[in-house]
Design a protein around this motif. Structure first.
Motif, PDB file in Angstrom:
ATOM      1  N   ILE A   1      28.374  -2.923  63.661  1.00  0.00           N
ATOM      2  CA  ILE A   1      28.653  -2.610  65.069  1.00  0.00           C
ATOM      3  C   ILE A   1      27.356  -2.543  65.872  1.00  0.00           C
ATOM      4  O   ILE A   1      27.272  -3.057  66.994  1.00  0.00           O
ATOM      5  CB  ILE A   1      29.450  -1.278  65.178  1.00  0.00           C
ATOM      6  CG1 ILE A   1      30.860  -1.463  64.626  1.00  0.00           C
ATOM      7  CG2 ILE A   1      29.490  -0.764  66.606  1.00  0.00           C
ATOM      8  CD1 ILE A   1      31.706  -2.468  65.383  1.00  0.00           C
ATOM      9  N   LYS A   2      26.323  -1.927  65.303  1.00  0.00           N
ATOM     10  CA  LYS A   2      25.025  -1.854  65.986  1.00  0.00           C
ATOM     11  C   LYS A   2      24.433  -3.247  66.164  1.00  0.00           C
ATOM     12  O   LYS A   2      23.899  -3.575  67.225  1.00  0.00           O
ATOM     13  CB  LYS A   2      24.062  -0.961  65.209  1.00  0.00           C
ATOM     14  CG  LYS A   2      24.393   0.502  65.310  1.00  0.00           C
ATOM     15  CD  LYS A   2      23.443   1.347  64.478  1.00  0.00           C
ATOM     16  CE  LYS A   2      23.914   2.792  64.458  1.00  0.00           C
ATOM     17  NZ  LYS A   2      23.132   3.598  63.511  1.00  0.00           N
TER      18      LYS A   2
ATOM     19  N   ASN B   1      29.868  -2.189  55.581  1.00  0.00           N
ATOM     20  CA  ASN B   1      28.709  -1.849  56.423  1.00  0.00           C
ATOM     21  C   ASN B   1      29.085  -1.781  57.902  1.00  0.00           C
ATOM     22  O   ASN B   1      28.346  -2.232  58.774  1.00  0.00           O
ATOM     23  CB  ASN B   1      27.569  -2.846  56.219  1.00  0.00           C
ATOM     24  CG  ASN B   1      27.122  -2.930  54.798  1.00  0.00           C
ATOM     25  OD1 ASN B   1      26.939  -1.906  54.133  1.00  0.00           O
ATOM     26  ND2 ASN B   1      26.963  -4.145  54.294  1.00  0.00           N
ATOM     27  N   TYR B   2      30.239  -1.205  58.172  1.00  0.00           N
ATOM     28  CA  TYR B   2      30.812  -1.147  59.524  1.00  0.00           C
ATOM     29  C   TYR B   2      29.817  -0.645  60.577  1.00  0.00           C
ATOM     30  O   TYR B   2      29.592  -1.329  61.580  1.00  0.00           O
ATOM     31  CB  TYR B   2      32.059  -0.261  59.501  1.00  0.00           C
ATOM     32  CG  TYR B   2      32.644   0.045  60.857  1.00  0.00           C
ATOM     33  CD1 TYR B   2      33.442  -0.889  61.502  1.00  0.00           C
ATOM     34  CD2 TYR B   2      32.407   1.264  61.485  1.00  0.00           C
ATOM     35  CE1 TYR B   2      33.987  -0.620  62.749  1.00  0.00           C
ATOM     36  CE2 TYR B   2      32.953   1.544  62.726  1.00  0.00           C
ATOM     37  CZ  TYR B   2      33.738   0.599  63.355  1.00  0.00           C
ATOM     38  OH  TYR B   2      34.265   0.863  64.581  1.00  0.00           O
ATOM     39  N   GLU B   3      29.226   0.518  60.369  1.00  0.00           N
ATOM     40  CA  GLU B   3      28.331   1.099  61.381  1.00  0.00           C
ATOM     41  C   GLU B   3      27.144   0.192  61.657  1.00  0.00           C
ATOM     42  O   GLU B   3      26.765  -0.012  62.810  1.00  0.00           O
ATOM     43  CB  GLU B   3      27.861   2.497  60.950  1.00  0.00           C
ATOM     44  CG  GLU B   3      28.957   3.540  60.912  1.00  0.00           C
ATOM     45  CD  GLU B   3      29.577   3.849  62.276  1.00  0.00           C
ATOM     46  OE1 GLU B   3      28.913   3.645  63.310  1.00  0.00           O
ATOM     47  OE2 GLU B   3      30.734   4.296  62.303  1.00  0.00           O
ATOM     48  N   GLU B   4      26.569  -0.359  60.620  1.00  0.00           N
ATOM     49  CA  GLU B   4      25.434  -1.274  60.767  1.00  0.00           C
ATOM     50  C   GLU B   4      25.852  -2.537  61.525  1.00  0.00           C
ATOM     51  O   GLU B   4      25.133  -3.011  62.407  1.00  0.00           O
ATOM     52  CB  GLU B   4      24.895  -1.635  59.387  1.00  0.00           C
ATOM     53  CG  GLU B   4      23.727  -2.596  59.407  1.00  0.00           C
ATOM     54  CD  GLU B   4      23.298  -2.985  58.001  1.00  0.00           C
ATOM     55  OE1 GLU B   4      23.078  -4.185  57.777  1.00  0.00           O
ATOM     56  OE2 GLU B   4      23.205  -2.089  57.136  1.00  0.00           O
TER      57      GLU B   4
ATOM     58  N   THR C   1      31.137  -5.559  71.467  1.00  0.00           N
ATOM     59  CA  THR C   1      31.490  -4.232  70.991  1.00  0.00           C
ATOM     60  C   THR C   1      33.005  -4.082  70.989  1.00  0.00           C
ATOM     61  O   THR C   1      33.706  -4.744  71.759  1.00  0.00           O
ATOM     62  CB  THR C   1      30.846  -3.117  71.841  1.00  0.00           C
ATOM     63  OG1 THR C   1      31.069  -1.855  71.207  1.00  0.00           O
ATOM     64  CG2 THR C   1      31.401  -3.082  73.253  1.00  0.00           C
TER      65      THR C   1
ATOM     66  N   ASN D   1      38.878   0.707  68.755  1.00  0.00           N
ATOM     67  CA  ASN D   1      38.118   0.556  67.507  1.00  0.00           C
ATOM     68  C   ASN D   1      38.723  -0.432  66.509  1.00  0.00           C
ATOM     69  O   ASN D   1      38.651  -0.225  65.296  1.00  0.00           O
ATOM     70  CB  ASN D   1      37.922   1.918  66.821  1.00  0.00           C
ATOM     71  CG  ASN D   1      37.035   2.826  67.638  1.00  0.00           C
ATOM     72  OD1 ASN D   1      35.964   2.426  68.074  1.00  0.00           O
ATOM     73  ND2 ASN D   1      37.505   4.032  67.877  1.00  0.00           N
TER      74      ASN D   1
ATOM     75  N   LYS E   1      36.617   0.305  60.855  1.00  0.00           N
ATOM     76  CA  LYS E   1      35.824   1.079  59.886  1.00  0.00           C
ATOM     77  C   LYS E   1      36.379   1.008  58.462  1.00  0.00           C
ATOM     78  O   LYS E   1      35.619   1.110  57.504  1.00  0.00           O
ATOM     79  CB  LYS E   1      35.677   2.529  60.339  1.00  0.00           C
ATOM     80  CG  LYS E   1      36.969   3.294  60.378  1.00  0.00           C
ATOM     81  CD  LYS E   1      36.762   4.708  60.857  1.00  0.00           C
ATOM     82  CE  LYS E   1      38.113   5.406  60.886  1.00  0.00           C
ATOM     83  NZ  LYS E   1      38.015   6.801  61.176  1.00  0.00           N
TER      84      LYS E   1
END
Length: 179
Positions: A81-82, A76-79, A136, A141, A71
Protein backbone atom coordinates in the motif's frame (compact mmCIF):
# COMPACT_ATOMS: atom_id res chain seq x y z
CA UNK A 1 -19.50 7.06 -14.98
CA UNK A 2 -16.09 7.76 -13.47
CA UNK A 3 -15.71 10.78 -11.23
CA UNK A 4 -12.51 12.83 -10.91
CA UNK A 5 -11.62 15.99 -9.00
CA UNK A 6 -8.73 18.17 -7.94
CA UNK A 7 -7.31 17.21 -4.56
CA UNK A 8 -6.76 19.27 -1.45
CA UNK A 9 -3.28 19.46 0.12
CA UNK A 10 -4.15 17.51 3.26
CA UNK A 11 -1.76 14.77 4.33
CA UNK A 12 -4.48 13.08 6.41
CA UNK A 13 -5.65 9.52 5.61
CA UNK A 14 -4.77 8.85 1.96
CA UNK A 15 -7.97 6.78 1.63
CA UNK A 16 -10.22 9.82 2.18
CA UNK A 17 -11.64 11.61 -0.90
CA UNK A 18 -9.51 14.78 -0.43
CA UNK A 19 -11.78 17.05 -2.45
CA UNK A 20 -11.10 20.75 -2.66
CA UNK A 21 -13.75 22.91 -0.99
CA UNK A 22 -15.63 23.88 -3.04
CA UNK A 23 -15.23 20.81 -5.20
CA UNK A 24 -13.39 21.30 -8.50
CA UNK A 25 -14.33 18.50 -10.87
CA UNK A 26 -11.96 17.15 -13.52
CA UNK A 27 -13.73 16.12 -16.71
CA UNK A 28 -13.11 13.07 -18.87
CA UNK A 29 -11.98 15.53 -21.56
CA UNK A 30 -9.32 16.92 -19.21
CA UNK A 31 -8.17 13.38 -18.41
CA UNK A 32 -8.02 12.61 -22.13
CA UNK A 33 -5.81 15.68 -22.67
CA UNK A 34 -3.49 14.22 -20.03
CA UNK A 35 -3.36 10.97 -22.01
CA UNK A 36 -5.57 9.06 -19.57
CA UNK A 37 -8.21 6.87 -21.20
CA UNK A 38 -11.31 5.56 -19.49
CA UNK A 39 -13.78 2.84 -20.42
CA UNK A 40 -16.80 1.37 -18.68
CA UNK A 41 -17.16 -2.41 -19.04
CA UNK A 42 -19.30 -5.25 -17.71
CA UNK A 43 -17.21 -6.54 -14.78
CA UNK A 44 -19.77 -9.24 -13.94
CA UNK A 45 -18.95 -10.96 -17.23
CA UNK A 46 -15.27 -10.09 -17.71
CA UNK A 47 -14.33 -13.71 -18.46
CA UNK A 48 -16.57 -13.83 -21.55
CA UNK A 49 -17.05 -10.12 -22.37
CA UNK A 50 -16.64 -9.62 -26.14
CA UNK A 51 -15.92 -5.90 -25.59
CA UNK A 52 -12.96 -6.71 -23.31
CA UNK A 53 -11.81 -9.35 -25.78
CA UNK A 54 -11.85 -6.78 -28.59
CA UNK A 55 -10.00 -4.17 -26.48
CA UNK A 56 -7.31 -6.74 -25.65
CA UNK A 57 -6.97 -7.64 -29.34
CA UNK A 58 -6.97 -4.04 -30.60
CA UNK A 59 -4.52 -2.78 -27.96
CA UNK A 60 -2.36 -5.94 -28.09
CA UNK A 61 -2.85 -6.63 -24.35
CA UNK A 62 -1.38 -10.11 -24.47
CA UNK A 63 -0.72 -10.59 -20.73
CA UNK A 64 -3.24 -10.38 -17.90
CA UNK A 65 -3.55 -11.22 -14.23
CA UNK A 66 -5.87 -10.38 -11.36
CA UNK A 67 -4.76 -8.82 -8.09
CA UNK A 68 -6.82 -8.50 -4.91
CA UNK A 69 -5.71 -5.70 -2.63
CA UNK A 70 -6.99 -6.41 0.86
CA UNK A 71 -5.12 -6.98 4.11
CA UNK A 72 -6.20 -10.64 4.21
CA UNK A 73 -5.34 -11.40 0.57
CA UNK A 74 -2.19 -9.51 -0.44
CA UNK A 75 1.17 -10.62 0.97
CA UNK A 76 3.12 -7.71 2.49
CA UNK A 77 -0.08 -5.64 2.39
CA UNK A 78 1.14 -2.62 4.39
CA UNK A 79 4.38 -2.38 2.42
CA UNK A 80 2.54 -2.71 -0.91
CA UNK A 81 0.00 0.00 0.00
CA UNK A 82 2.85 2.40 0.83
CA UNK A 83 4.64 1.55 -2.43
CA UNK A 84 1.51 2.02 -4.55
CA UNK A 85 0.98 5.48 -3.00
CA UNK A 86 4.48 6.79 -3.66
CA UNK A 87 4.48 9.15 -6.61
CA UNK A 88 6.04 7.32 -9.55
CA UNK A 89 5.94 6.64 -13.26
CA UNK A 90 6.33 3.57 -15.44
CA UNK A 91 8.08 3.13 -18.76
CA UNK A 92 4.97 1.39 -20.16
CA UNK A 93 1.27 2.21 -19.99
CA UNK A 94 -0.52 1.11 -16.82
CA UNK A 95 -3.86 -0.58 -17.56
CA UNK A 96 -6.23 -1.47 -14.73
CA UNK A 97 -9.76 -2.85 -14.88
CA UNK A 98 -11.68 -2.85 -11.60
CA UNK A 99 -13.57 -6.14 -11.20
CA UNK A 100 -14.81 -5.47 -7.66
CA UNK A 101 -14.34 -2.92 -4.90
CA UNK A 102 -13.00 0.60 -5.38
CA UNK A 103 -9.99 2.86 -5.04
CA UNK A 104 -8.30 5.98 -6.33
CA UNK A 105 -5.75 6.69 -9.01
CA UNK A 106 -4.13 10.09 -8.59
CA UNK A 107 -2.46 11.73 -11.60
CA UNK A 108 -0.63 15.01 -12.07
CA UNK A 109 -2.08 17.58 -14.45
CA UNK A 110 0.03 19.80 -16.72
CA UNK A 111 0.45 22.29 -13.84
CA UNK A 112 1.62 19.53 -11.48
CA UNK A 113 -1.64 19.53 -9.47
CA UNK A 114 -3.11 16.24 -8.25
CA UNK A 115 -6.33 14.94 -9.78
CA UNK A 116 -8.02 12.07 -7.94
CA UNK A 117 -9.90 9.52 -10.08
CA UNK A 118 -12.43 7.37 -8.26
CA UNK A 119 -12.48 3.87 -9.73
CA UNK A 120 -15.09 1.24 -9.00
CA UNK A 121 -16.38 -2.02 -10.40
CA UNK A 122 -16.55 -1.89 -14.20
CA UNK A 123 -14.07 0.98 -14.66
CA UNK A 124 -11.01 0.51 -16.87
CA UNK A 125 -8.25 3.09 -16.98
CA UNK A 126 -5.07 3.44 -19.00
CA UNK A 127 -2.36 5.72 -17.65
CA UNK A 128 0.23 6.62 -20.27
CA UNK A 129 3.89 5.77 -19.84
CA UNK A 130 5.71 8.67 -18.20
CA UNK A 131 2.77 10.17 -16.25
CA UNK A 132 3.38 10.71 -12.54
CA UNK A 133 0.71 8.88 -10.57
CA UNK A 134 -0.10 6.82 -7.49
CA UNK A 135 -2.82 4.45 -6.28
CA UNK A 136 -4.60 3.95 -2.99
CA UNK A 137 -7.58 2.09 -1.70
CA UNK A 138 -10.54 4.14 -0.55
CA UNK A 139 -12.14 3.74 2.88
CA UNK A 140 -13.59 0.34 1.89
CA UNK A 141 -10.04 -1.10 1.89
CA UNK A 142 -10.69 -3.57 -0.94
CA UNK A 143 -10.24 -3.78 -4.67
CA UNK A 144 -9.95 -6.62 -7.14
CA UNK A 145 -8.38 -5.52 -10.41
CA UNK A 146 -7.24 -6.97 -13.69
CA UNK A 147 -3.79 -5.85 -14.78
CA UNK A 148 -3.12 -5.84 -18.50
CA UNK A 149 0.15 -5.52 -20.39
CA UNK A 150 1.51 -5.48 -23.91
CA UNK A 151 4.01 -8.33 -23.84
CA UNK A 152 5.66 -9.45 -20.61
CA UNK A 153 4.69 -7.47 -17.51
CA UNK A 154 7.12 -4.94 -16.12
CA UNK A 155 6.33 -3.91 -12.55
CA UNK A 156 9.10 -1.38 -12.02
CA UNK A 157 7.97 1.97 -10.60
CA UNK A 158 10.38 4.90 -10.88
CA UNK A 159 9.77 7.30 -8.02
CA UNK A 160 9.81 11.01 -8.64
CA UNK A 161 12.05 12.61 -9.73
CA UNK A 162 12.36 10.47 -12.83
CA UNK A 163 12.40 13.20 -15.48
CA UNK A 164 15.38 11.86 -17.43
CA UNK A 165 13.66 8.69 -18.65
CA UNK A 166 12.70 8.74 -22.35
CA UNK A 167 9.10 7.78 -21.41
CA UNK A 168 8.82 10.91 -19.22
CA UNK A 169 10.36 13.14 -21.89
CA UNK A 170 7.93 11.74 -24.47
CA UNK A 171 5.00 12.30 -22.09
CA UNK A 172 6.04 15.92 -21.42
CA UNK A 173 6.28 16.46 -25.18
CA UNK A 174 2.75 14.98 -25.56
CA UNK A 175 1.44 17.44 -22.94
CA UNK A 176 3.03 20.38 -24.75
CA UNK A 177 1.41 19.29 -28.02
CA UNK A 178 -2.01 18.99 -26.30
CA UNK A 179 -1.76 22.55 -24.93
Amino acid sequence: MVEAWYMDDSSEDQRAPHRLQPNRAASLELLRRLGVTYRRLDADNYETDPVLKEIRRAENYSWMDIITIHKDQLPNYEEKIKTFYEEHLHLDDEIRYILDGSGYFDVRDKDDKWIRIFMEKGDMITLPAGIYHRFTLDENNYVKAMRLFVGEPVWTPYNRPADDFPARKQYVKFLAEEA
